[in-house]
Design a protein around this motif. Structure first.
Motif, PDB file in Angstrom:
ATOM      1  N   CYS A   1       0.850  -1.187   0.000  1.00  0.00           N
ATOM      2  CA  CYS A   1       0.000   0.000   0.000  1.00  0.00           C
ATOM      3  C   CYS A   1       0.886   1.238   0.000  1.00  0.00           C
ATOM      4  N   ASN A   2       0.501   2.213  -0.796  1.00  0.00           N
ATOM      5  CA  ASN A   2       1.253   3.467  -0.872  1.00  0.00           C
ATOM      6  C   ASN A   2       0.304   4.653  -0.773  1.00  0.00           C
ATOM      7  N   ALA A   3       0.752   5.651  -0.067  1.00  0.00           N
ATOM      8  CA  ALA A   3       0.047   6.936  -0.032  1.00  0.00           C
ATOM      9  C   ALA A   3       1.038   8.016  -0.421  1.00  0.00           C
ATOM     10  N   HIS A   4       0.635   8.919  -1.289  1.00  0.00           N
ATOM     11  CA  HIS A   4       1.545  10.009  -1.603  1.00  0.00           C
ATOM     12  C   HIS A   4       0.790  11.321  -1.777  1.00  0.00           C
ATOM     13  N   LYS A   5       1.516  12.397  -1.521  1.00  0.00           N
ATOM     14  CA  LYS A   5       0.995  13.735  -1.739  1.00  0.00           C
ATOM     15  C   LYS A   5       2.142  14.621  -2.191  1.00  0.00           C
ATOM     16  N   TRP A   6       1.780  15.736  -2.760  1.00  0.00           N
ATOM     17  CA  TRP A   6       2.755  16.727  -3.191  1.00  0.00           C
ATOM     18  C   TRP A   6       2.606  17.972  -2.317  1.00  0.00           C
ATOM     19  N   ALA A   7       3.749  18.514  -1.921  1.00  0.00           N
ATOM     20  CA  ALA A   7       3.747  19.750  -1.145  1.00  0.00           C
ATOM     21  C   ALA A   7       4.992  20.547  -1.526  1.00  0.00           C
ATOM     22  N   ALA A   8       4.789  21.775  -1.975  1.00  0.00           N
ATOM     23  CA  ALA A   8       5.897  22.661  -2.355  1.00  0.00           C
ATOM     24  C   ALA A   8       6.855  21.984  -3.324  1.00  0.00           C
ATOM     25  N   GLY A   9       6.294  21.264  -4.284  1.00  0.00           N
ATOM     26  CA  GLY A   9       7.117  20.652  -5.309  1.00  0.00           C
ATOM     27  C   GLY A   9       7.795  19.359  -4.911  1.00  0.00           C
ATOM     28  N   THR A  10       7.529  18.874  -3.730  1.00  0.00           N
ATOM     29  CA  THR A  10       8.152  17.642  -3.246  1.00  0.00           C
ATOM     30  C   THR A  10       7.084  16.572  -3.067  1.00  0.00           C
ATOM     31  N   ARG A  11       7.418  15.373  -3.522  1.00  0.00           N
ATOM     32  CA  ARG A  11       6.495  14.263  -3.337  1.00  0.00           C
ATOM     33  C   ARG A  11       6.853  13.543  -2.048  1.00  0.00           C
ATOM     34  N   TYR A  12       5.835  13.291  -1.250  1.00  0.00           N
ATOM     35  CA  TYR A  12       6.001  12.565   0.009  1.00  0.00           C
ATOM     36  C   TYR A  12       5.308  11.218  -0.127  1.00  0.00           C
ATOM     37  N   ASP A  13       6.068  10.149   0.065  1.00  0.00           N
ATOM     38  CA  ASP A  13       5.552   8.783  -0.054  1.00  0.00           C
ATOM     39  C   ASP A  13       5.568   8.074   1.289  1.00  0.00           C
ATOM     40  N   TYR A  14       4.527   7.292   1.491  1.00  0.00           N
ATOM     41  CA  TYR A  14       4.425   6.458   2.689  1.00  0.00           C
ATOM     42  C   TYR A  14       4.054   5.048   2.233  1.00  0.00           C
ATOM     43  N   TRP A  15       4.640   4.055   2.914  1.00  0.00           N
ATOM     44  CA  TRP A  15       4.458   2.659   2.504  1.00  0.00           C
ATOM     45  C   TRP A  15       4.000   1.799   3.666  1.00  0.00           C
TER      46      TRP A  15
END
Length: 119
Positions: free
Chosen positions: A95-109
């Motif tokens: 399972c992966n969750a991701h979001k973008w903030a200030a041009g950076t992608r943040y991924d969680y696994w």
């Protein structure tokens, strides 16, 4: 910070079905694009399916028509319903969750759940 926990993997015969679940802790689940990835031994991790907070979906060609991704934002949970499973679907599913903030992608696994398709 998001913590993800998968469940629902197991051993199934070819042609069978399984449903995977991914439950997220933390806030603002609805803003994350959620996805299922899988990795078979000796192969790279690949995207299986993804779903936006609004419900738009995308599938790998190999699972199109057999798998369905969905989410319940009220329950902070995402699902992968798998039908007509084939031996090539055997893999660890993440399972992966991701979001973008200030041009950076943040991924969680998540930690992964094993799916084995075998007679």
């Amino acid at each position: 910070q998001v913590q993800l926990v998968e469940s629902g993997g197991g051993l199934v015969q070819p042609g069978g079905s399984l449903r995977l679940s991914c439950t997220a802790s933390g806030r603002d689940f609805h803003i994350y694009v959620m996805g299922w990835y899988r990795q078979a031994p000796g192969k790279q991790r690949e995207l299986v399916a993804a779903i936006t907070g609004g419900g738009d979906t995308d599938y790998a060609n190999s699972v199109e028509g057999r798998f369905t991704i969905s989410r319940d934002n009220a329950k902070n949970t995402m699902y992968l319903q798998m039908h007509s499973l084939e031996p090539d679907d055997t893999a660890a599913y993440y399972c992966n969750a991701h979001k973008w903030a200030a041009g950076t992608r943040y991924d969680y696994w998540g930690q992964g759940t094993q799916v084995t398709v075998s007679a």
